[in-house]
Design a protein around this motif. Structure first.
Motif, PDB file in Angstrom:
ATOM      1  N   HIS A 198       0.741  -1.197  -0.017  1.00 57.26           N
ATOM      2  CA  HIS A 198      -0.136   0.089  -0.105  1.00 57.26           C
ATOM      3  C   HIS A 198       0.902   1.393   0.080  1.00 57.26           C
ATOM      4  O   HIS A 198       0.489   2.184  -0.797  1.00 57.26           O
ATOM      5  CB  HIS A 198      -1.004   0.106   1.102  1.00 57.26           C
ATOM      6  CG  HIS A 198      -2.066  -0.690   0.921  1.00 57.26           C
ATOM      7  ND1 HIS A 198      -3.327  -0.934   1.886  1.00 57.26           N
ATOM      8  CD2 HIS A 198      -2.560  -1.642  -0.001  1.00 57.26           C
ATOM      9  CE1 HIS A 198      -4.267  -1.624   1.649  1.00 57.26           C
ATOM     10  NE2 HIS A 198      -3.691  -2.208   0.556  1.00 57.26           N
ATOM     11  N   ALA A 199       1.831   1.369   0.928  1.00 57.03           N
ATOM     12  CA  ALA A 199       2.573   2.566   1.209  1.00 57.03           C
ATOM     13  C   ALA A 199       3.252   2.984  -0.117  1.00 57.03           C
ATOM     14  O   ALA A 199       3.175   4.193  -0.895  1.00 57.03           O
ATOM     15  CB  ALA A 199       3.523   2.357   2.041  1.00 57.03           C
ATOM     16  N   LEU A 224       3.018   2.427  11.210  1.00 55.70           N
ATOM     17  CA  LEU A 224       2.725   3.981  11.391  1.00 55.70           C
ATOM     18  C   LEU A 224       3.468   4.656  10.601  1.00 55.70           C
ATOM     19  O   LEU A 224       3.126   5.701  10.126  1.00 55.70           O
ATOM     20  CB  LEU A 224       2.688   4.193  12.831  1.00 55.70           C
ATOM     21  CG  LEU A 224       1.286   3.740  13.459  1.00 55.70           C
ATOM     22  CD1 LEU A 224       1.422   3.635  14.980  1.00 55.70           C
ATOM     23  CD2 LEU A 224       0.025   4.689  13.227  1.00 55.70           C
ATOM     24  N   ASP A 225       4.861   4.233  10.496  1.00 59.75           N
ATOM     25  CA  ASP A 225       5.667   5.091   9.663  1.00 59.75           C
ATOM     26  C   ASP A 225       5.494   5.351   8.301  1.00 59.75           C
ATOM     27  O   ASP A 225       5.437   6.140   7.603  1.00 59.75           O
ATOM     28  CB  ASP A 225       7.245   4.427   9.818  1.00 59.75           C
ATOM     29  CG  ASP A 225       7.789   4.680  11.347  1.00 59.75           C
ATOM     30  OD1 ASP A 225       7.397   5.164  11.774  1.00 59.75           O
ATOM     31  OD2 ASP A 225       8.773   4.118  11.631  1.00 59.75           O
ATOM     32  N   VAL A 257       2.972   8.151   3.578  1.00 56.19           N
ATOM     33  CA  VAL A 257       1.765   8.495   2.567  1.00 56.19           C
ATOM     34  C   VAL A 257       0.848   9.774   2.720  1.00 56.19           C
ATOM     35  O   VAL A 257       0.700  10.205   1.731  1.00 56.19           O
ATOM     36  CB  VAL A 257       1.075   7.135   2.376  1.00 56.19           C
ATOM     37  CG1 VAL A 257       1.744   6.082   2.267  1.00 56.19           C
ATOM     38  CG2 VAL A 257       0.155   7.073   3.580  1.00 56.19           C
ATOM     39  N   ILE A 258       0.706   9.859   4.200  1.00 56.28           N
ATOM     40  CA  ILE A 258       0.172  11.087   4.341  1.00 56.28           C
ATOM     41  C   ILE A 258       0.950  12.190   3.738  1.00 56.28           C
ATOM     42  O   ILE A 258       0.298  13.299   3.124  1.00 56.28           O
ATOM     43  CB  ILE A 258      -0.181  11.275   5.828  1.00 56.28           C
ATOM     44  CG1 ILE A 258      -1.183  10.225   6.155  1.00 56.28           C
ATOM     45  CG2 ILE A 258      -0.548  12.676   6.198  1.00 56.28           C
ATOM     46  CD1 ILE A 258      -1.465  10.210   7.754  1.00 56.28           C
ATOM     47  N   LYS A 259       2.325  12.374   4.012  1.00 56.55           N
ATOM     48  CA  LYS A 259       2.827  13.537   3.449  1.00 56.55           C
ATOM     49  C   LYS A 259       2.873  13.553   1.943  1.00 56.55           C
ATOM     50  O   LYS A 259       2.769  14.562   1.357  1.00 56.55           O
ATOM     51  CB  LYS A 259       4.574  13.057   3.723  1.00 56.55           C
ATOM     52  CG  LYS A 259       5.604  14.377   3.808  1.00 56.55           C
ATOM     53  CD  LYS A 259       6.908  14.125   4.436  1.00 56.55           C
ATOM     54  CE  LYS A 259       8.046  14.842   3.789  1.00 56.55           C
ATOM     55  NZ  LYS A 259       8.899  14.104   3.086  1.00 56.55           N
ATOM     56  N   LEU A 273      -5.212   2.767  12.390  1.00 55.46           N
ATOM     57  CA  LEU A 273      -3.838   1.949  12.532  1.00 55.46           C
ATOM     58  C   LEU A 273      -3.076   2.232  14.061  1.00 55.46           C
ATOM     59  O   LEU A 273      -2.583   1.063  14.652  1.00 55.46           O
ATOM     60  CB  LEU A 273      -2.977   2.472  11.276  1.00 55.46           C
ATOM     61  CG  LEU A 273      -1.959   1.555  10.638  1.00 55.46           C
ATOM     62  CD1 LEU A 273      -2.515   0.314  10.245  1.00 55.46           C
ATOM     63  CD2 LEU A 273      -0.888   2.267   9.703  1.00 55.46           C
ATOM     64  N   GLU A 274      -3.338   3.247  14.348  1.00 59.53           N
ATOM     65  CA  GLU A 274      -2.672   3.685  15.580  1.00 59.53           C
ATOM     66  C   GLU A 274      -3.407   2.966  16.748  1.00 59.53           C
ATOM     67  O   GLU A 274      -2.967   2.511  17.885  1.00 59.53           O
ATOM     68  CB  GLU A 274      -2.567   5.355  15.893  1.00 59.53           C
ATOM     69  CG  GLU A 274      -1.662   5.712  16.858  1.00 59.53           C
ATOM     70  CD  GLU A 274      -1.096   7.190  16.521  1.00 59.53           C
ATOM     71  OE1 GLU A 274      -1.231   7.663  15.516  1.00 59.53           O
ATOM     72  OE2 GLU A 274      -0.704   7.764  17.746  1.00 59.53           O
ATOM     73  N   ILE A 275      -4.903   2.922  16.667  1.00 60.53           N
ATOM     74  CA  ILE A 275      -5.380   2.150  17.797  1.00 60.53           C
ATOM     75  C   ILE A 275      -5.128   0.818  17.779  1.00 60.53           C
ATOM     76  O   ILE A 275      -4.932   0.163  18.452  1.00 60.53           O
ATOM     77  CB  ILE A 275      -6.835   2.596  17.275  1.00 60.53           C
ATOM     78  CG1 ILE A 275      -7.309   3.988  17.532  1.00 60.53           C
ATOM     79  CG2 ILE A 275      -7.844   1.874  18.068  1.00 60.53           C
ATOM     80  CD1 ILE A 275      -8.572   4.350  17.146  1.00 60.53           C
TER      81      ILE A 275
END
Lengths: 344, 344, 344, 344
Positions: free
Chosen positions: C80-81, C104-105, C110-112, C317-319
């Motif tokens: 995915h990333a 999470l990394d 990908v958010i960036k 994901l964090e949860i």
């Protein structure tokens, strides 16, 4: 309020026994002092089992006993007129199982006797006391569905009675549908004025009913004096459960009474979700039988009329007779009696 | 299997538009190539919106177009006979909305035309394709309830049509109850042989229906050739929901079709538990309309008969006519047609 | 509004195929122009079957194709990333199946990329689009249950994946419970701030999961920033159905989502009342998969953000990571990320 | 069978009064001969109202009365140990409300006294007698769901007790969740061996509970000696109903206990379908309170052990203590007591 109503039960079949048991142990203000049954030994047996002080084979022992306030008549329908009349003449308060009497003429007689002797009479339309029907009545009166415009009833029992019973039952309209006729009047708060009925024998094994001009499945359609209408489906042959449903459609909503669910338990497997169905009428209406007796005793203690009197008994009888006539003639029957009291 | 069925839709009212939309985007093997509507501009508007290549105000443009395999007739009932006949004569496969035709004579005509021209015809009794009714059919055929002995139907809509519609509707039995007549035949797998109908106007505001000898509430009781029976309650005035229920009682059980629940969401407050009800027929039968069209296209591609033909269309029509007659005469009507094919 | 979104699907497993099929035939404004799958011949086969013009084994063919507006990424999570980043850099709008990324990394990366390239990203939390959950959201926002104070989720599937899948699944919290984490945030409109998790292997046949520090049954308890709390039960071994339930308790009521009932058909026999249960996730969420894709295309055409973005993907994901950590350490884990956008 | 069990009720609060009333009028084989309450005049008032022959402010009058066979202890929990011990030493058969005692040490004491004096003791876990739970037990034992692998309980009450009650309640795990701990053991037929608990104060108005290290919402997760697991959610703040649910998942199915529906009446309007919810615990468990007393009297008359003894009382207490400890420490607590008799 009157301390305790000294009561006797006449007729100790299944229903009579229930009433006796309820009166002995579950109803405040009631005292069961005597039980009567014509069958040799039956009254004594029940009296000993329930701890009742007196018993007899002869109803006269009750009627002539000044210490007895009230009688619960659960004898065969053919004897109701006689029993009620004698009870009334002796000043006894009366509870009588449905139907009130076997014929309309008898109904008029007993109404006369009840009035002349100024006693109270409650007819055993126990559905009025079933918590679900009672709640529905309350909701309808509160206006939750607007003005009632249609009644729909389903009464299905899977327990076909033996030929001997069918022969004397008065037919499916009088024997079974009568409960729906009463509850229809009660919930709608209106009088039925015309009836169209039909029916058929659906099961081969019930062909014998033809001899008695009876059927194992019937449909009644009727109209009320207000212009509302309704239908009642009646079946003696439901193979799956004791299935009693009621519905009142109003101008602003509808109210549905009764689920067939028995236990509040669901079993989920790869075959699906399963829950039990109500198997028979004692299971469905056990509470109602108790509550109607509570109401009978309460009304007597408070000196008020019960919500279900001999007038209601006659009304249901008249409707059932009209339904039977419509079934036999294929014609719509008009009903023009004006019942004085539509109980609310 | 045939590649794609080139289809045209005749009549672009609400239902016609749905069929067009389904054919364009949701049905494998279908190609919507033309839409027709007499209303100036309507066909073009729909064609542009859905990306359909041709449009017309004139049905002839369809009937005479050799590249078109099938027509979906959603024009007014009064035109069905003419449309079907012309479609048949031009070798088009036919889907026609219920009722098949306006009269039984017309039904005979179109059946003749369909046979002579050897085309297929599916009538729009979409309930047969509703997942719940379809599952019930499967269960009944699997013997889950034994032999069917009673059908019970309830169809209640709260959407009273305008007087102009009622005037031309053919009456409640033909316009509304016909869906139940068809599904009763289908689920029971038996033919109806006698009918008793009655009905009333329950709402003051519908008194105008008297002029057309129509009612806003009707009851039909009927018997099947097997000796089974059934009843159908029909209402145009349900104030609470679009309420369609079906039930088949068999010798070993009963099957109930339809719940009124809309969303799988319950809101629990101190006022009780609340869930939404199905508000209208598009919500209830949206899927069925799609699935019947899938079946139509599939049947054509496979070259097999649909499960719901012109014979079923005529049968329902004949039942509705008998019901109407019984309502008007107060008599039980016998039906003696033997339909050749009871579709399963 | 943009005419049509030219879309490509990457990854043609079961879900990828569904998305492709939906895009081809059921979604207004979408045009499926290419499909990609690394498996020899798979893309061509699907393209031919669905009538898609282009196909490839190589994602680059999509990323470098200027005529393509949007990609639907349904490749393995581990890719995915990379896929999202390349799509973003090539200016493609993105739909990606859950979870957003494996770590999470990667999520931060990908958010960036998404932000820098100013593209839109929707994550496949399809429950948000399920009609029942969507209705619940609406009701909660309308204040029907007051202020939400407790979330309760049950997700039970009976379909235990093979060991090879479990090995790479990321564990029950990341693979299964993540749907509930997302819907909990969504329905409550609040962020989760602490988590306590536990779980066990209940079936002997799943003992192999121990090797991967995984379980077939898990429980997560969590609190929200508002002081509300919630629990989620997750099971891979339900033997009876695909059973997904949600509930939000508020200060004035509770809302329950989901019934397990499949068909609106009940079979009543002397063994009780039976109805089918939803057998699997395609049956339960078929509509939701379609509706999320409708939303994706709609959002793009209207140029608005979807209701479920990469930020929501990272939050879930964090949860899930915290739940996994709590399960492994036996400790409560605090979450202190502040997500910028809690989507409503 | 023993003729009649001469019984006394100690403590005439709401529950004590119910037990007294049931013993007087609804339980065959029971005779209520005395009632005791420390409050000036209370015992006499109740005795006169129910027609009980003796009354007292002093429990000794019962313990020393040789004509009394059995005592029903409904006094405050802090007095249970003393009452049970004195009753046992005086040879009285014992029914005691849950919890058995306030502490585990006390539990050991009373178990010793019960054994040494060879009396019977039934603890008031009335859920075991609720018809739905009892039916579920029967179904599970019949193998309807295979081997039980998961228990799920929800107990929600909206009736927050006053601070003074909370202060002495022992906390939510001991006061509320204990019913679920007992029913979990009973339905699963397995012993709990480890517990993880957590909880929170969800309502601002309950912040005072912090002083007592108590919460208004709690979650317990536990494992059984067989490897099965379970969870119990407990809430004092349900705003909508008295909501008690149970579920046992097995290897072949699941069984769900309890619906929240109150009357069998549905009201359908354009706002949807509405039915009432069970408002409070008397409504939900009225029958269970009667049935547990029937069982108590029956067991004594037949000379058999009740299905719910002091051992079960201690087991539940031990579980509740472990749950409380886990809540306070944030750690999983192991339970290594082996209870001699897991009642079936």
């Amino acid at each position: 309020m009157k301390e305790a109503i000294r009561t006797a039960v006449l007729g100790l079949g299944r229903l009579g026994y229930w009433h006796a048991e309820n009166l002995v142990s579950k109803i405040k203000g009631a005292q069961l002092v005597s039980v009567v049954d014509p069958l040799e030994g039956r009254a004594e047996q029940v009296a000993r089992e329930l701890g009742v002080e007196k018993w007899s084979q002869n109803p006269n022992d009750i009627f002539e006993d000044d210490t007895i306030d009230a009688v619960v008549i659960v004898t065969p329908t053919s004897t109701h007129a006689d029993m009620i009349t004698r009870a009334a003449k002796n000043g006894k308060q009366i509870f009588v199982e449905k139907p009130l009497t076997h014929t309309l003429d008898e109904a008029d007689e007993v109404i006369k006797a009840i009035n002349e002797n100024n006693v109270s009479c409650q007819v055993g339309f126990m559905r009025r006391f079933d918590p679900a029907y009672a709640e529905a009545k309350k909701r309808i009166e509160a206006g939750d569905i607007g003005k009632p415009i249609y009644f729909k009833g389903v009464s299905r029992d899977g327990n076909v009675p033996p030929e001997e019973f069918i022969k004397h039952s008065g037919g499916i309209f009088l024997d079974v549908a009568i409960h729906d006729y009463d509850i229809a009047r009660y919930l709608m708060g209106q009088e039925i004025v015309s009836i169209t009925s039909t029916g058929n024998i659906l099961m081969e094994s019930n062909k014998f009913m033809e001899k008695y001009n009876d059927v194992d499945q019937a449909m009644t359609y009727f109209t009320f004096d207000s212009g509302a209408a309704g239908d009642i489906e009646t079946m003696r042959i439901a193979p799956y459960a004791y299935d009693i449903r009621g519905e009142v459609v109003g101008t602003e909503g509808s109210i549905q009474i009764g689920s067939m669910r028995y236990n509040d338990v669901k079993v989920l497997t790869s075959k699906g979700s399963q829950h039990d169905l109500i198997p028979d009428f004692p299971t469905r209406f056990k509470d109602a039988y108790l509550l109607e007796m509570v109401h009978f005793i309460d009304s007597l203690r408070k000196g008020v009329k019960p919500i279900c009197t001999e007038i209601d008994g006659k009304a249901a009888l008249e409707i059932a007779a009209a339904a039977t006539k419509s079934f036999k003639t294929g014609k719509t029957i008009e009903l023009n009696s004006k019942f004085l009291t539509l109980q609310n």
